[in-house]
Motif scaffolding. Structure first.
Motif: not given
Length: 314
Positions: A14-15, A43-44, A48-50, A93-96
């Motif tokens: 999961l992203a 994620a497909r 890419d997870p990002a 996990v990505f931050a924003l």
């Protein structure tokens, strides 16, 4: 011929996006079942997870983001409430930052009921694994003016439970009237006599009141047997702190049980083993056995519902 054990299925990938506002609060989305989660998507294959995280923001929030930065990875499983899935999940996990261009001030939520912003010391009913990750990676709460600080301090349900046993060791349990619609997993299950403490009410007084209201038994509260903490359930959003008090022994053939306001529909006595687990659920069965062990040892048990162990303390 012995068969080799089947390999465990790979964890779902999961992203997710960790979005924070100018105060350091975290954006969470509430699913229809009441569980809160980060904006996320599966994620497909070969994705890419990002890129999946950017796509997740667009699909679940209606927000376009140019790029996100890596924040970390965590894993959870069915016991942790992993996005309603039966298999384990690995979250990238990505931050924003929400005050970057394209700030999240207008959200379109096709899959979720609502959204809200939370400080990490006052998170709602997210999965335990997600809570651990957010506490470790999200910004710390800033120093706030006292009125704001008081309005955002953590809350908990303070509850009591009355422990009454028959001479043969069976526990008195009650069944509440189910209000429709009530989709909680434990709706309709047997429970201890007890409930939420009233304002300005200590736990012995509340336990005696609840026992009297739900069973008709009017007796003084005994020693504190156990203090139990439970992770927020989906839809509840606050943890439960429950105080178990000893109300001694009663003879089932002699006592007359009743509830004047009709809130309780039935009473029964259960052995504190698999019989109680089946009727009330394993969490309550576990708590009951810890309370009875504390009665026998004279030492109060403190801790959390499984998987966290109880610890006996003087």
């Amino acid at each position: 011929m012995e068969r080799s054990p089947r390999p465990s299925p790979p964890a779902a990938v999961l992203a997710a996006v960790l979005v924070t506002d100018a105060l350091g609060r975290v954006l969470l989305l509430r699913r229809p079942d009441g569980r809160w989660e980060l904006p996320s998507a599966a994620a497909r294959p070969a994705e890419d997870p990002a890129a999946a995280a950017v796509r997740a923001l667009a699909e679940v929030c209606g927000v376009a983001a140019a790029a996100v930065r890596p924040a970390g990875v965590f894993e959870d499983g069915p016991a942790d409430g992993s996005a309603g899935r039966a298999e384990a999940a690995r979250w990238h996990v990505f931050a924003l930052s929400a005050h970057a261009p394209g700030a999240l001030d207008r959200l379109v939520l096709p899959r979720h009921a609502t959204h809200a912003w939370f400080f990490t010391d006052n998170l709602p009913g997210a999965s335990p694994a997600a809570v651990r990750f957010l506490r470790a990676h999200a910004p710390a709460r800033p120093h706030l003016p006292r009125p704001q600080w008081l309005a955002t301090t953590p809350r908990a349900w303070l509850c009591t439970a009355a422990v009454v046993t028959a001479p043969d060791g069976r526990l008195l349990m009650v069944k509440s009237r189910v209000r429709e619609p009530d989709r909680r997993p434990d709706a309709g299950r047997w429970n201890f006599p007890g409930g939420v403490l009233d304002s300005h009410e200590d736990s012995p007084t509340g336990a005696a009141r609840e026992l009297r209201e739900e069973t008709g038994l009017d007796r003084p509260p005994g020693p504190l047997l156990a203090v139990v903490w439970q992770h927020p359930a989906p839809g509840a959003d606050h943890p439960i702190v429950q105080f178990f008090h000893d109300f001694g022994t009663a003879e089932p053939a002699v006592v007359r049980l009743g509830c004047p306001d009709g809130e309780i529909t039935d009473w029964a006595w259960f052995r504190p083993d698999e019989e109680l687990d089946a009727a009330a659920g394993p969490d309550r069965g576990y708590a009951a056995r810890q309370a009875l062990a504390a009665r026998a040892s004279g030492r109060t048990a403190t801790g959390a519902y499984p998987p966290g162990p109880f610890e006996a303390r003087r």
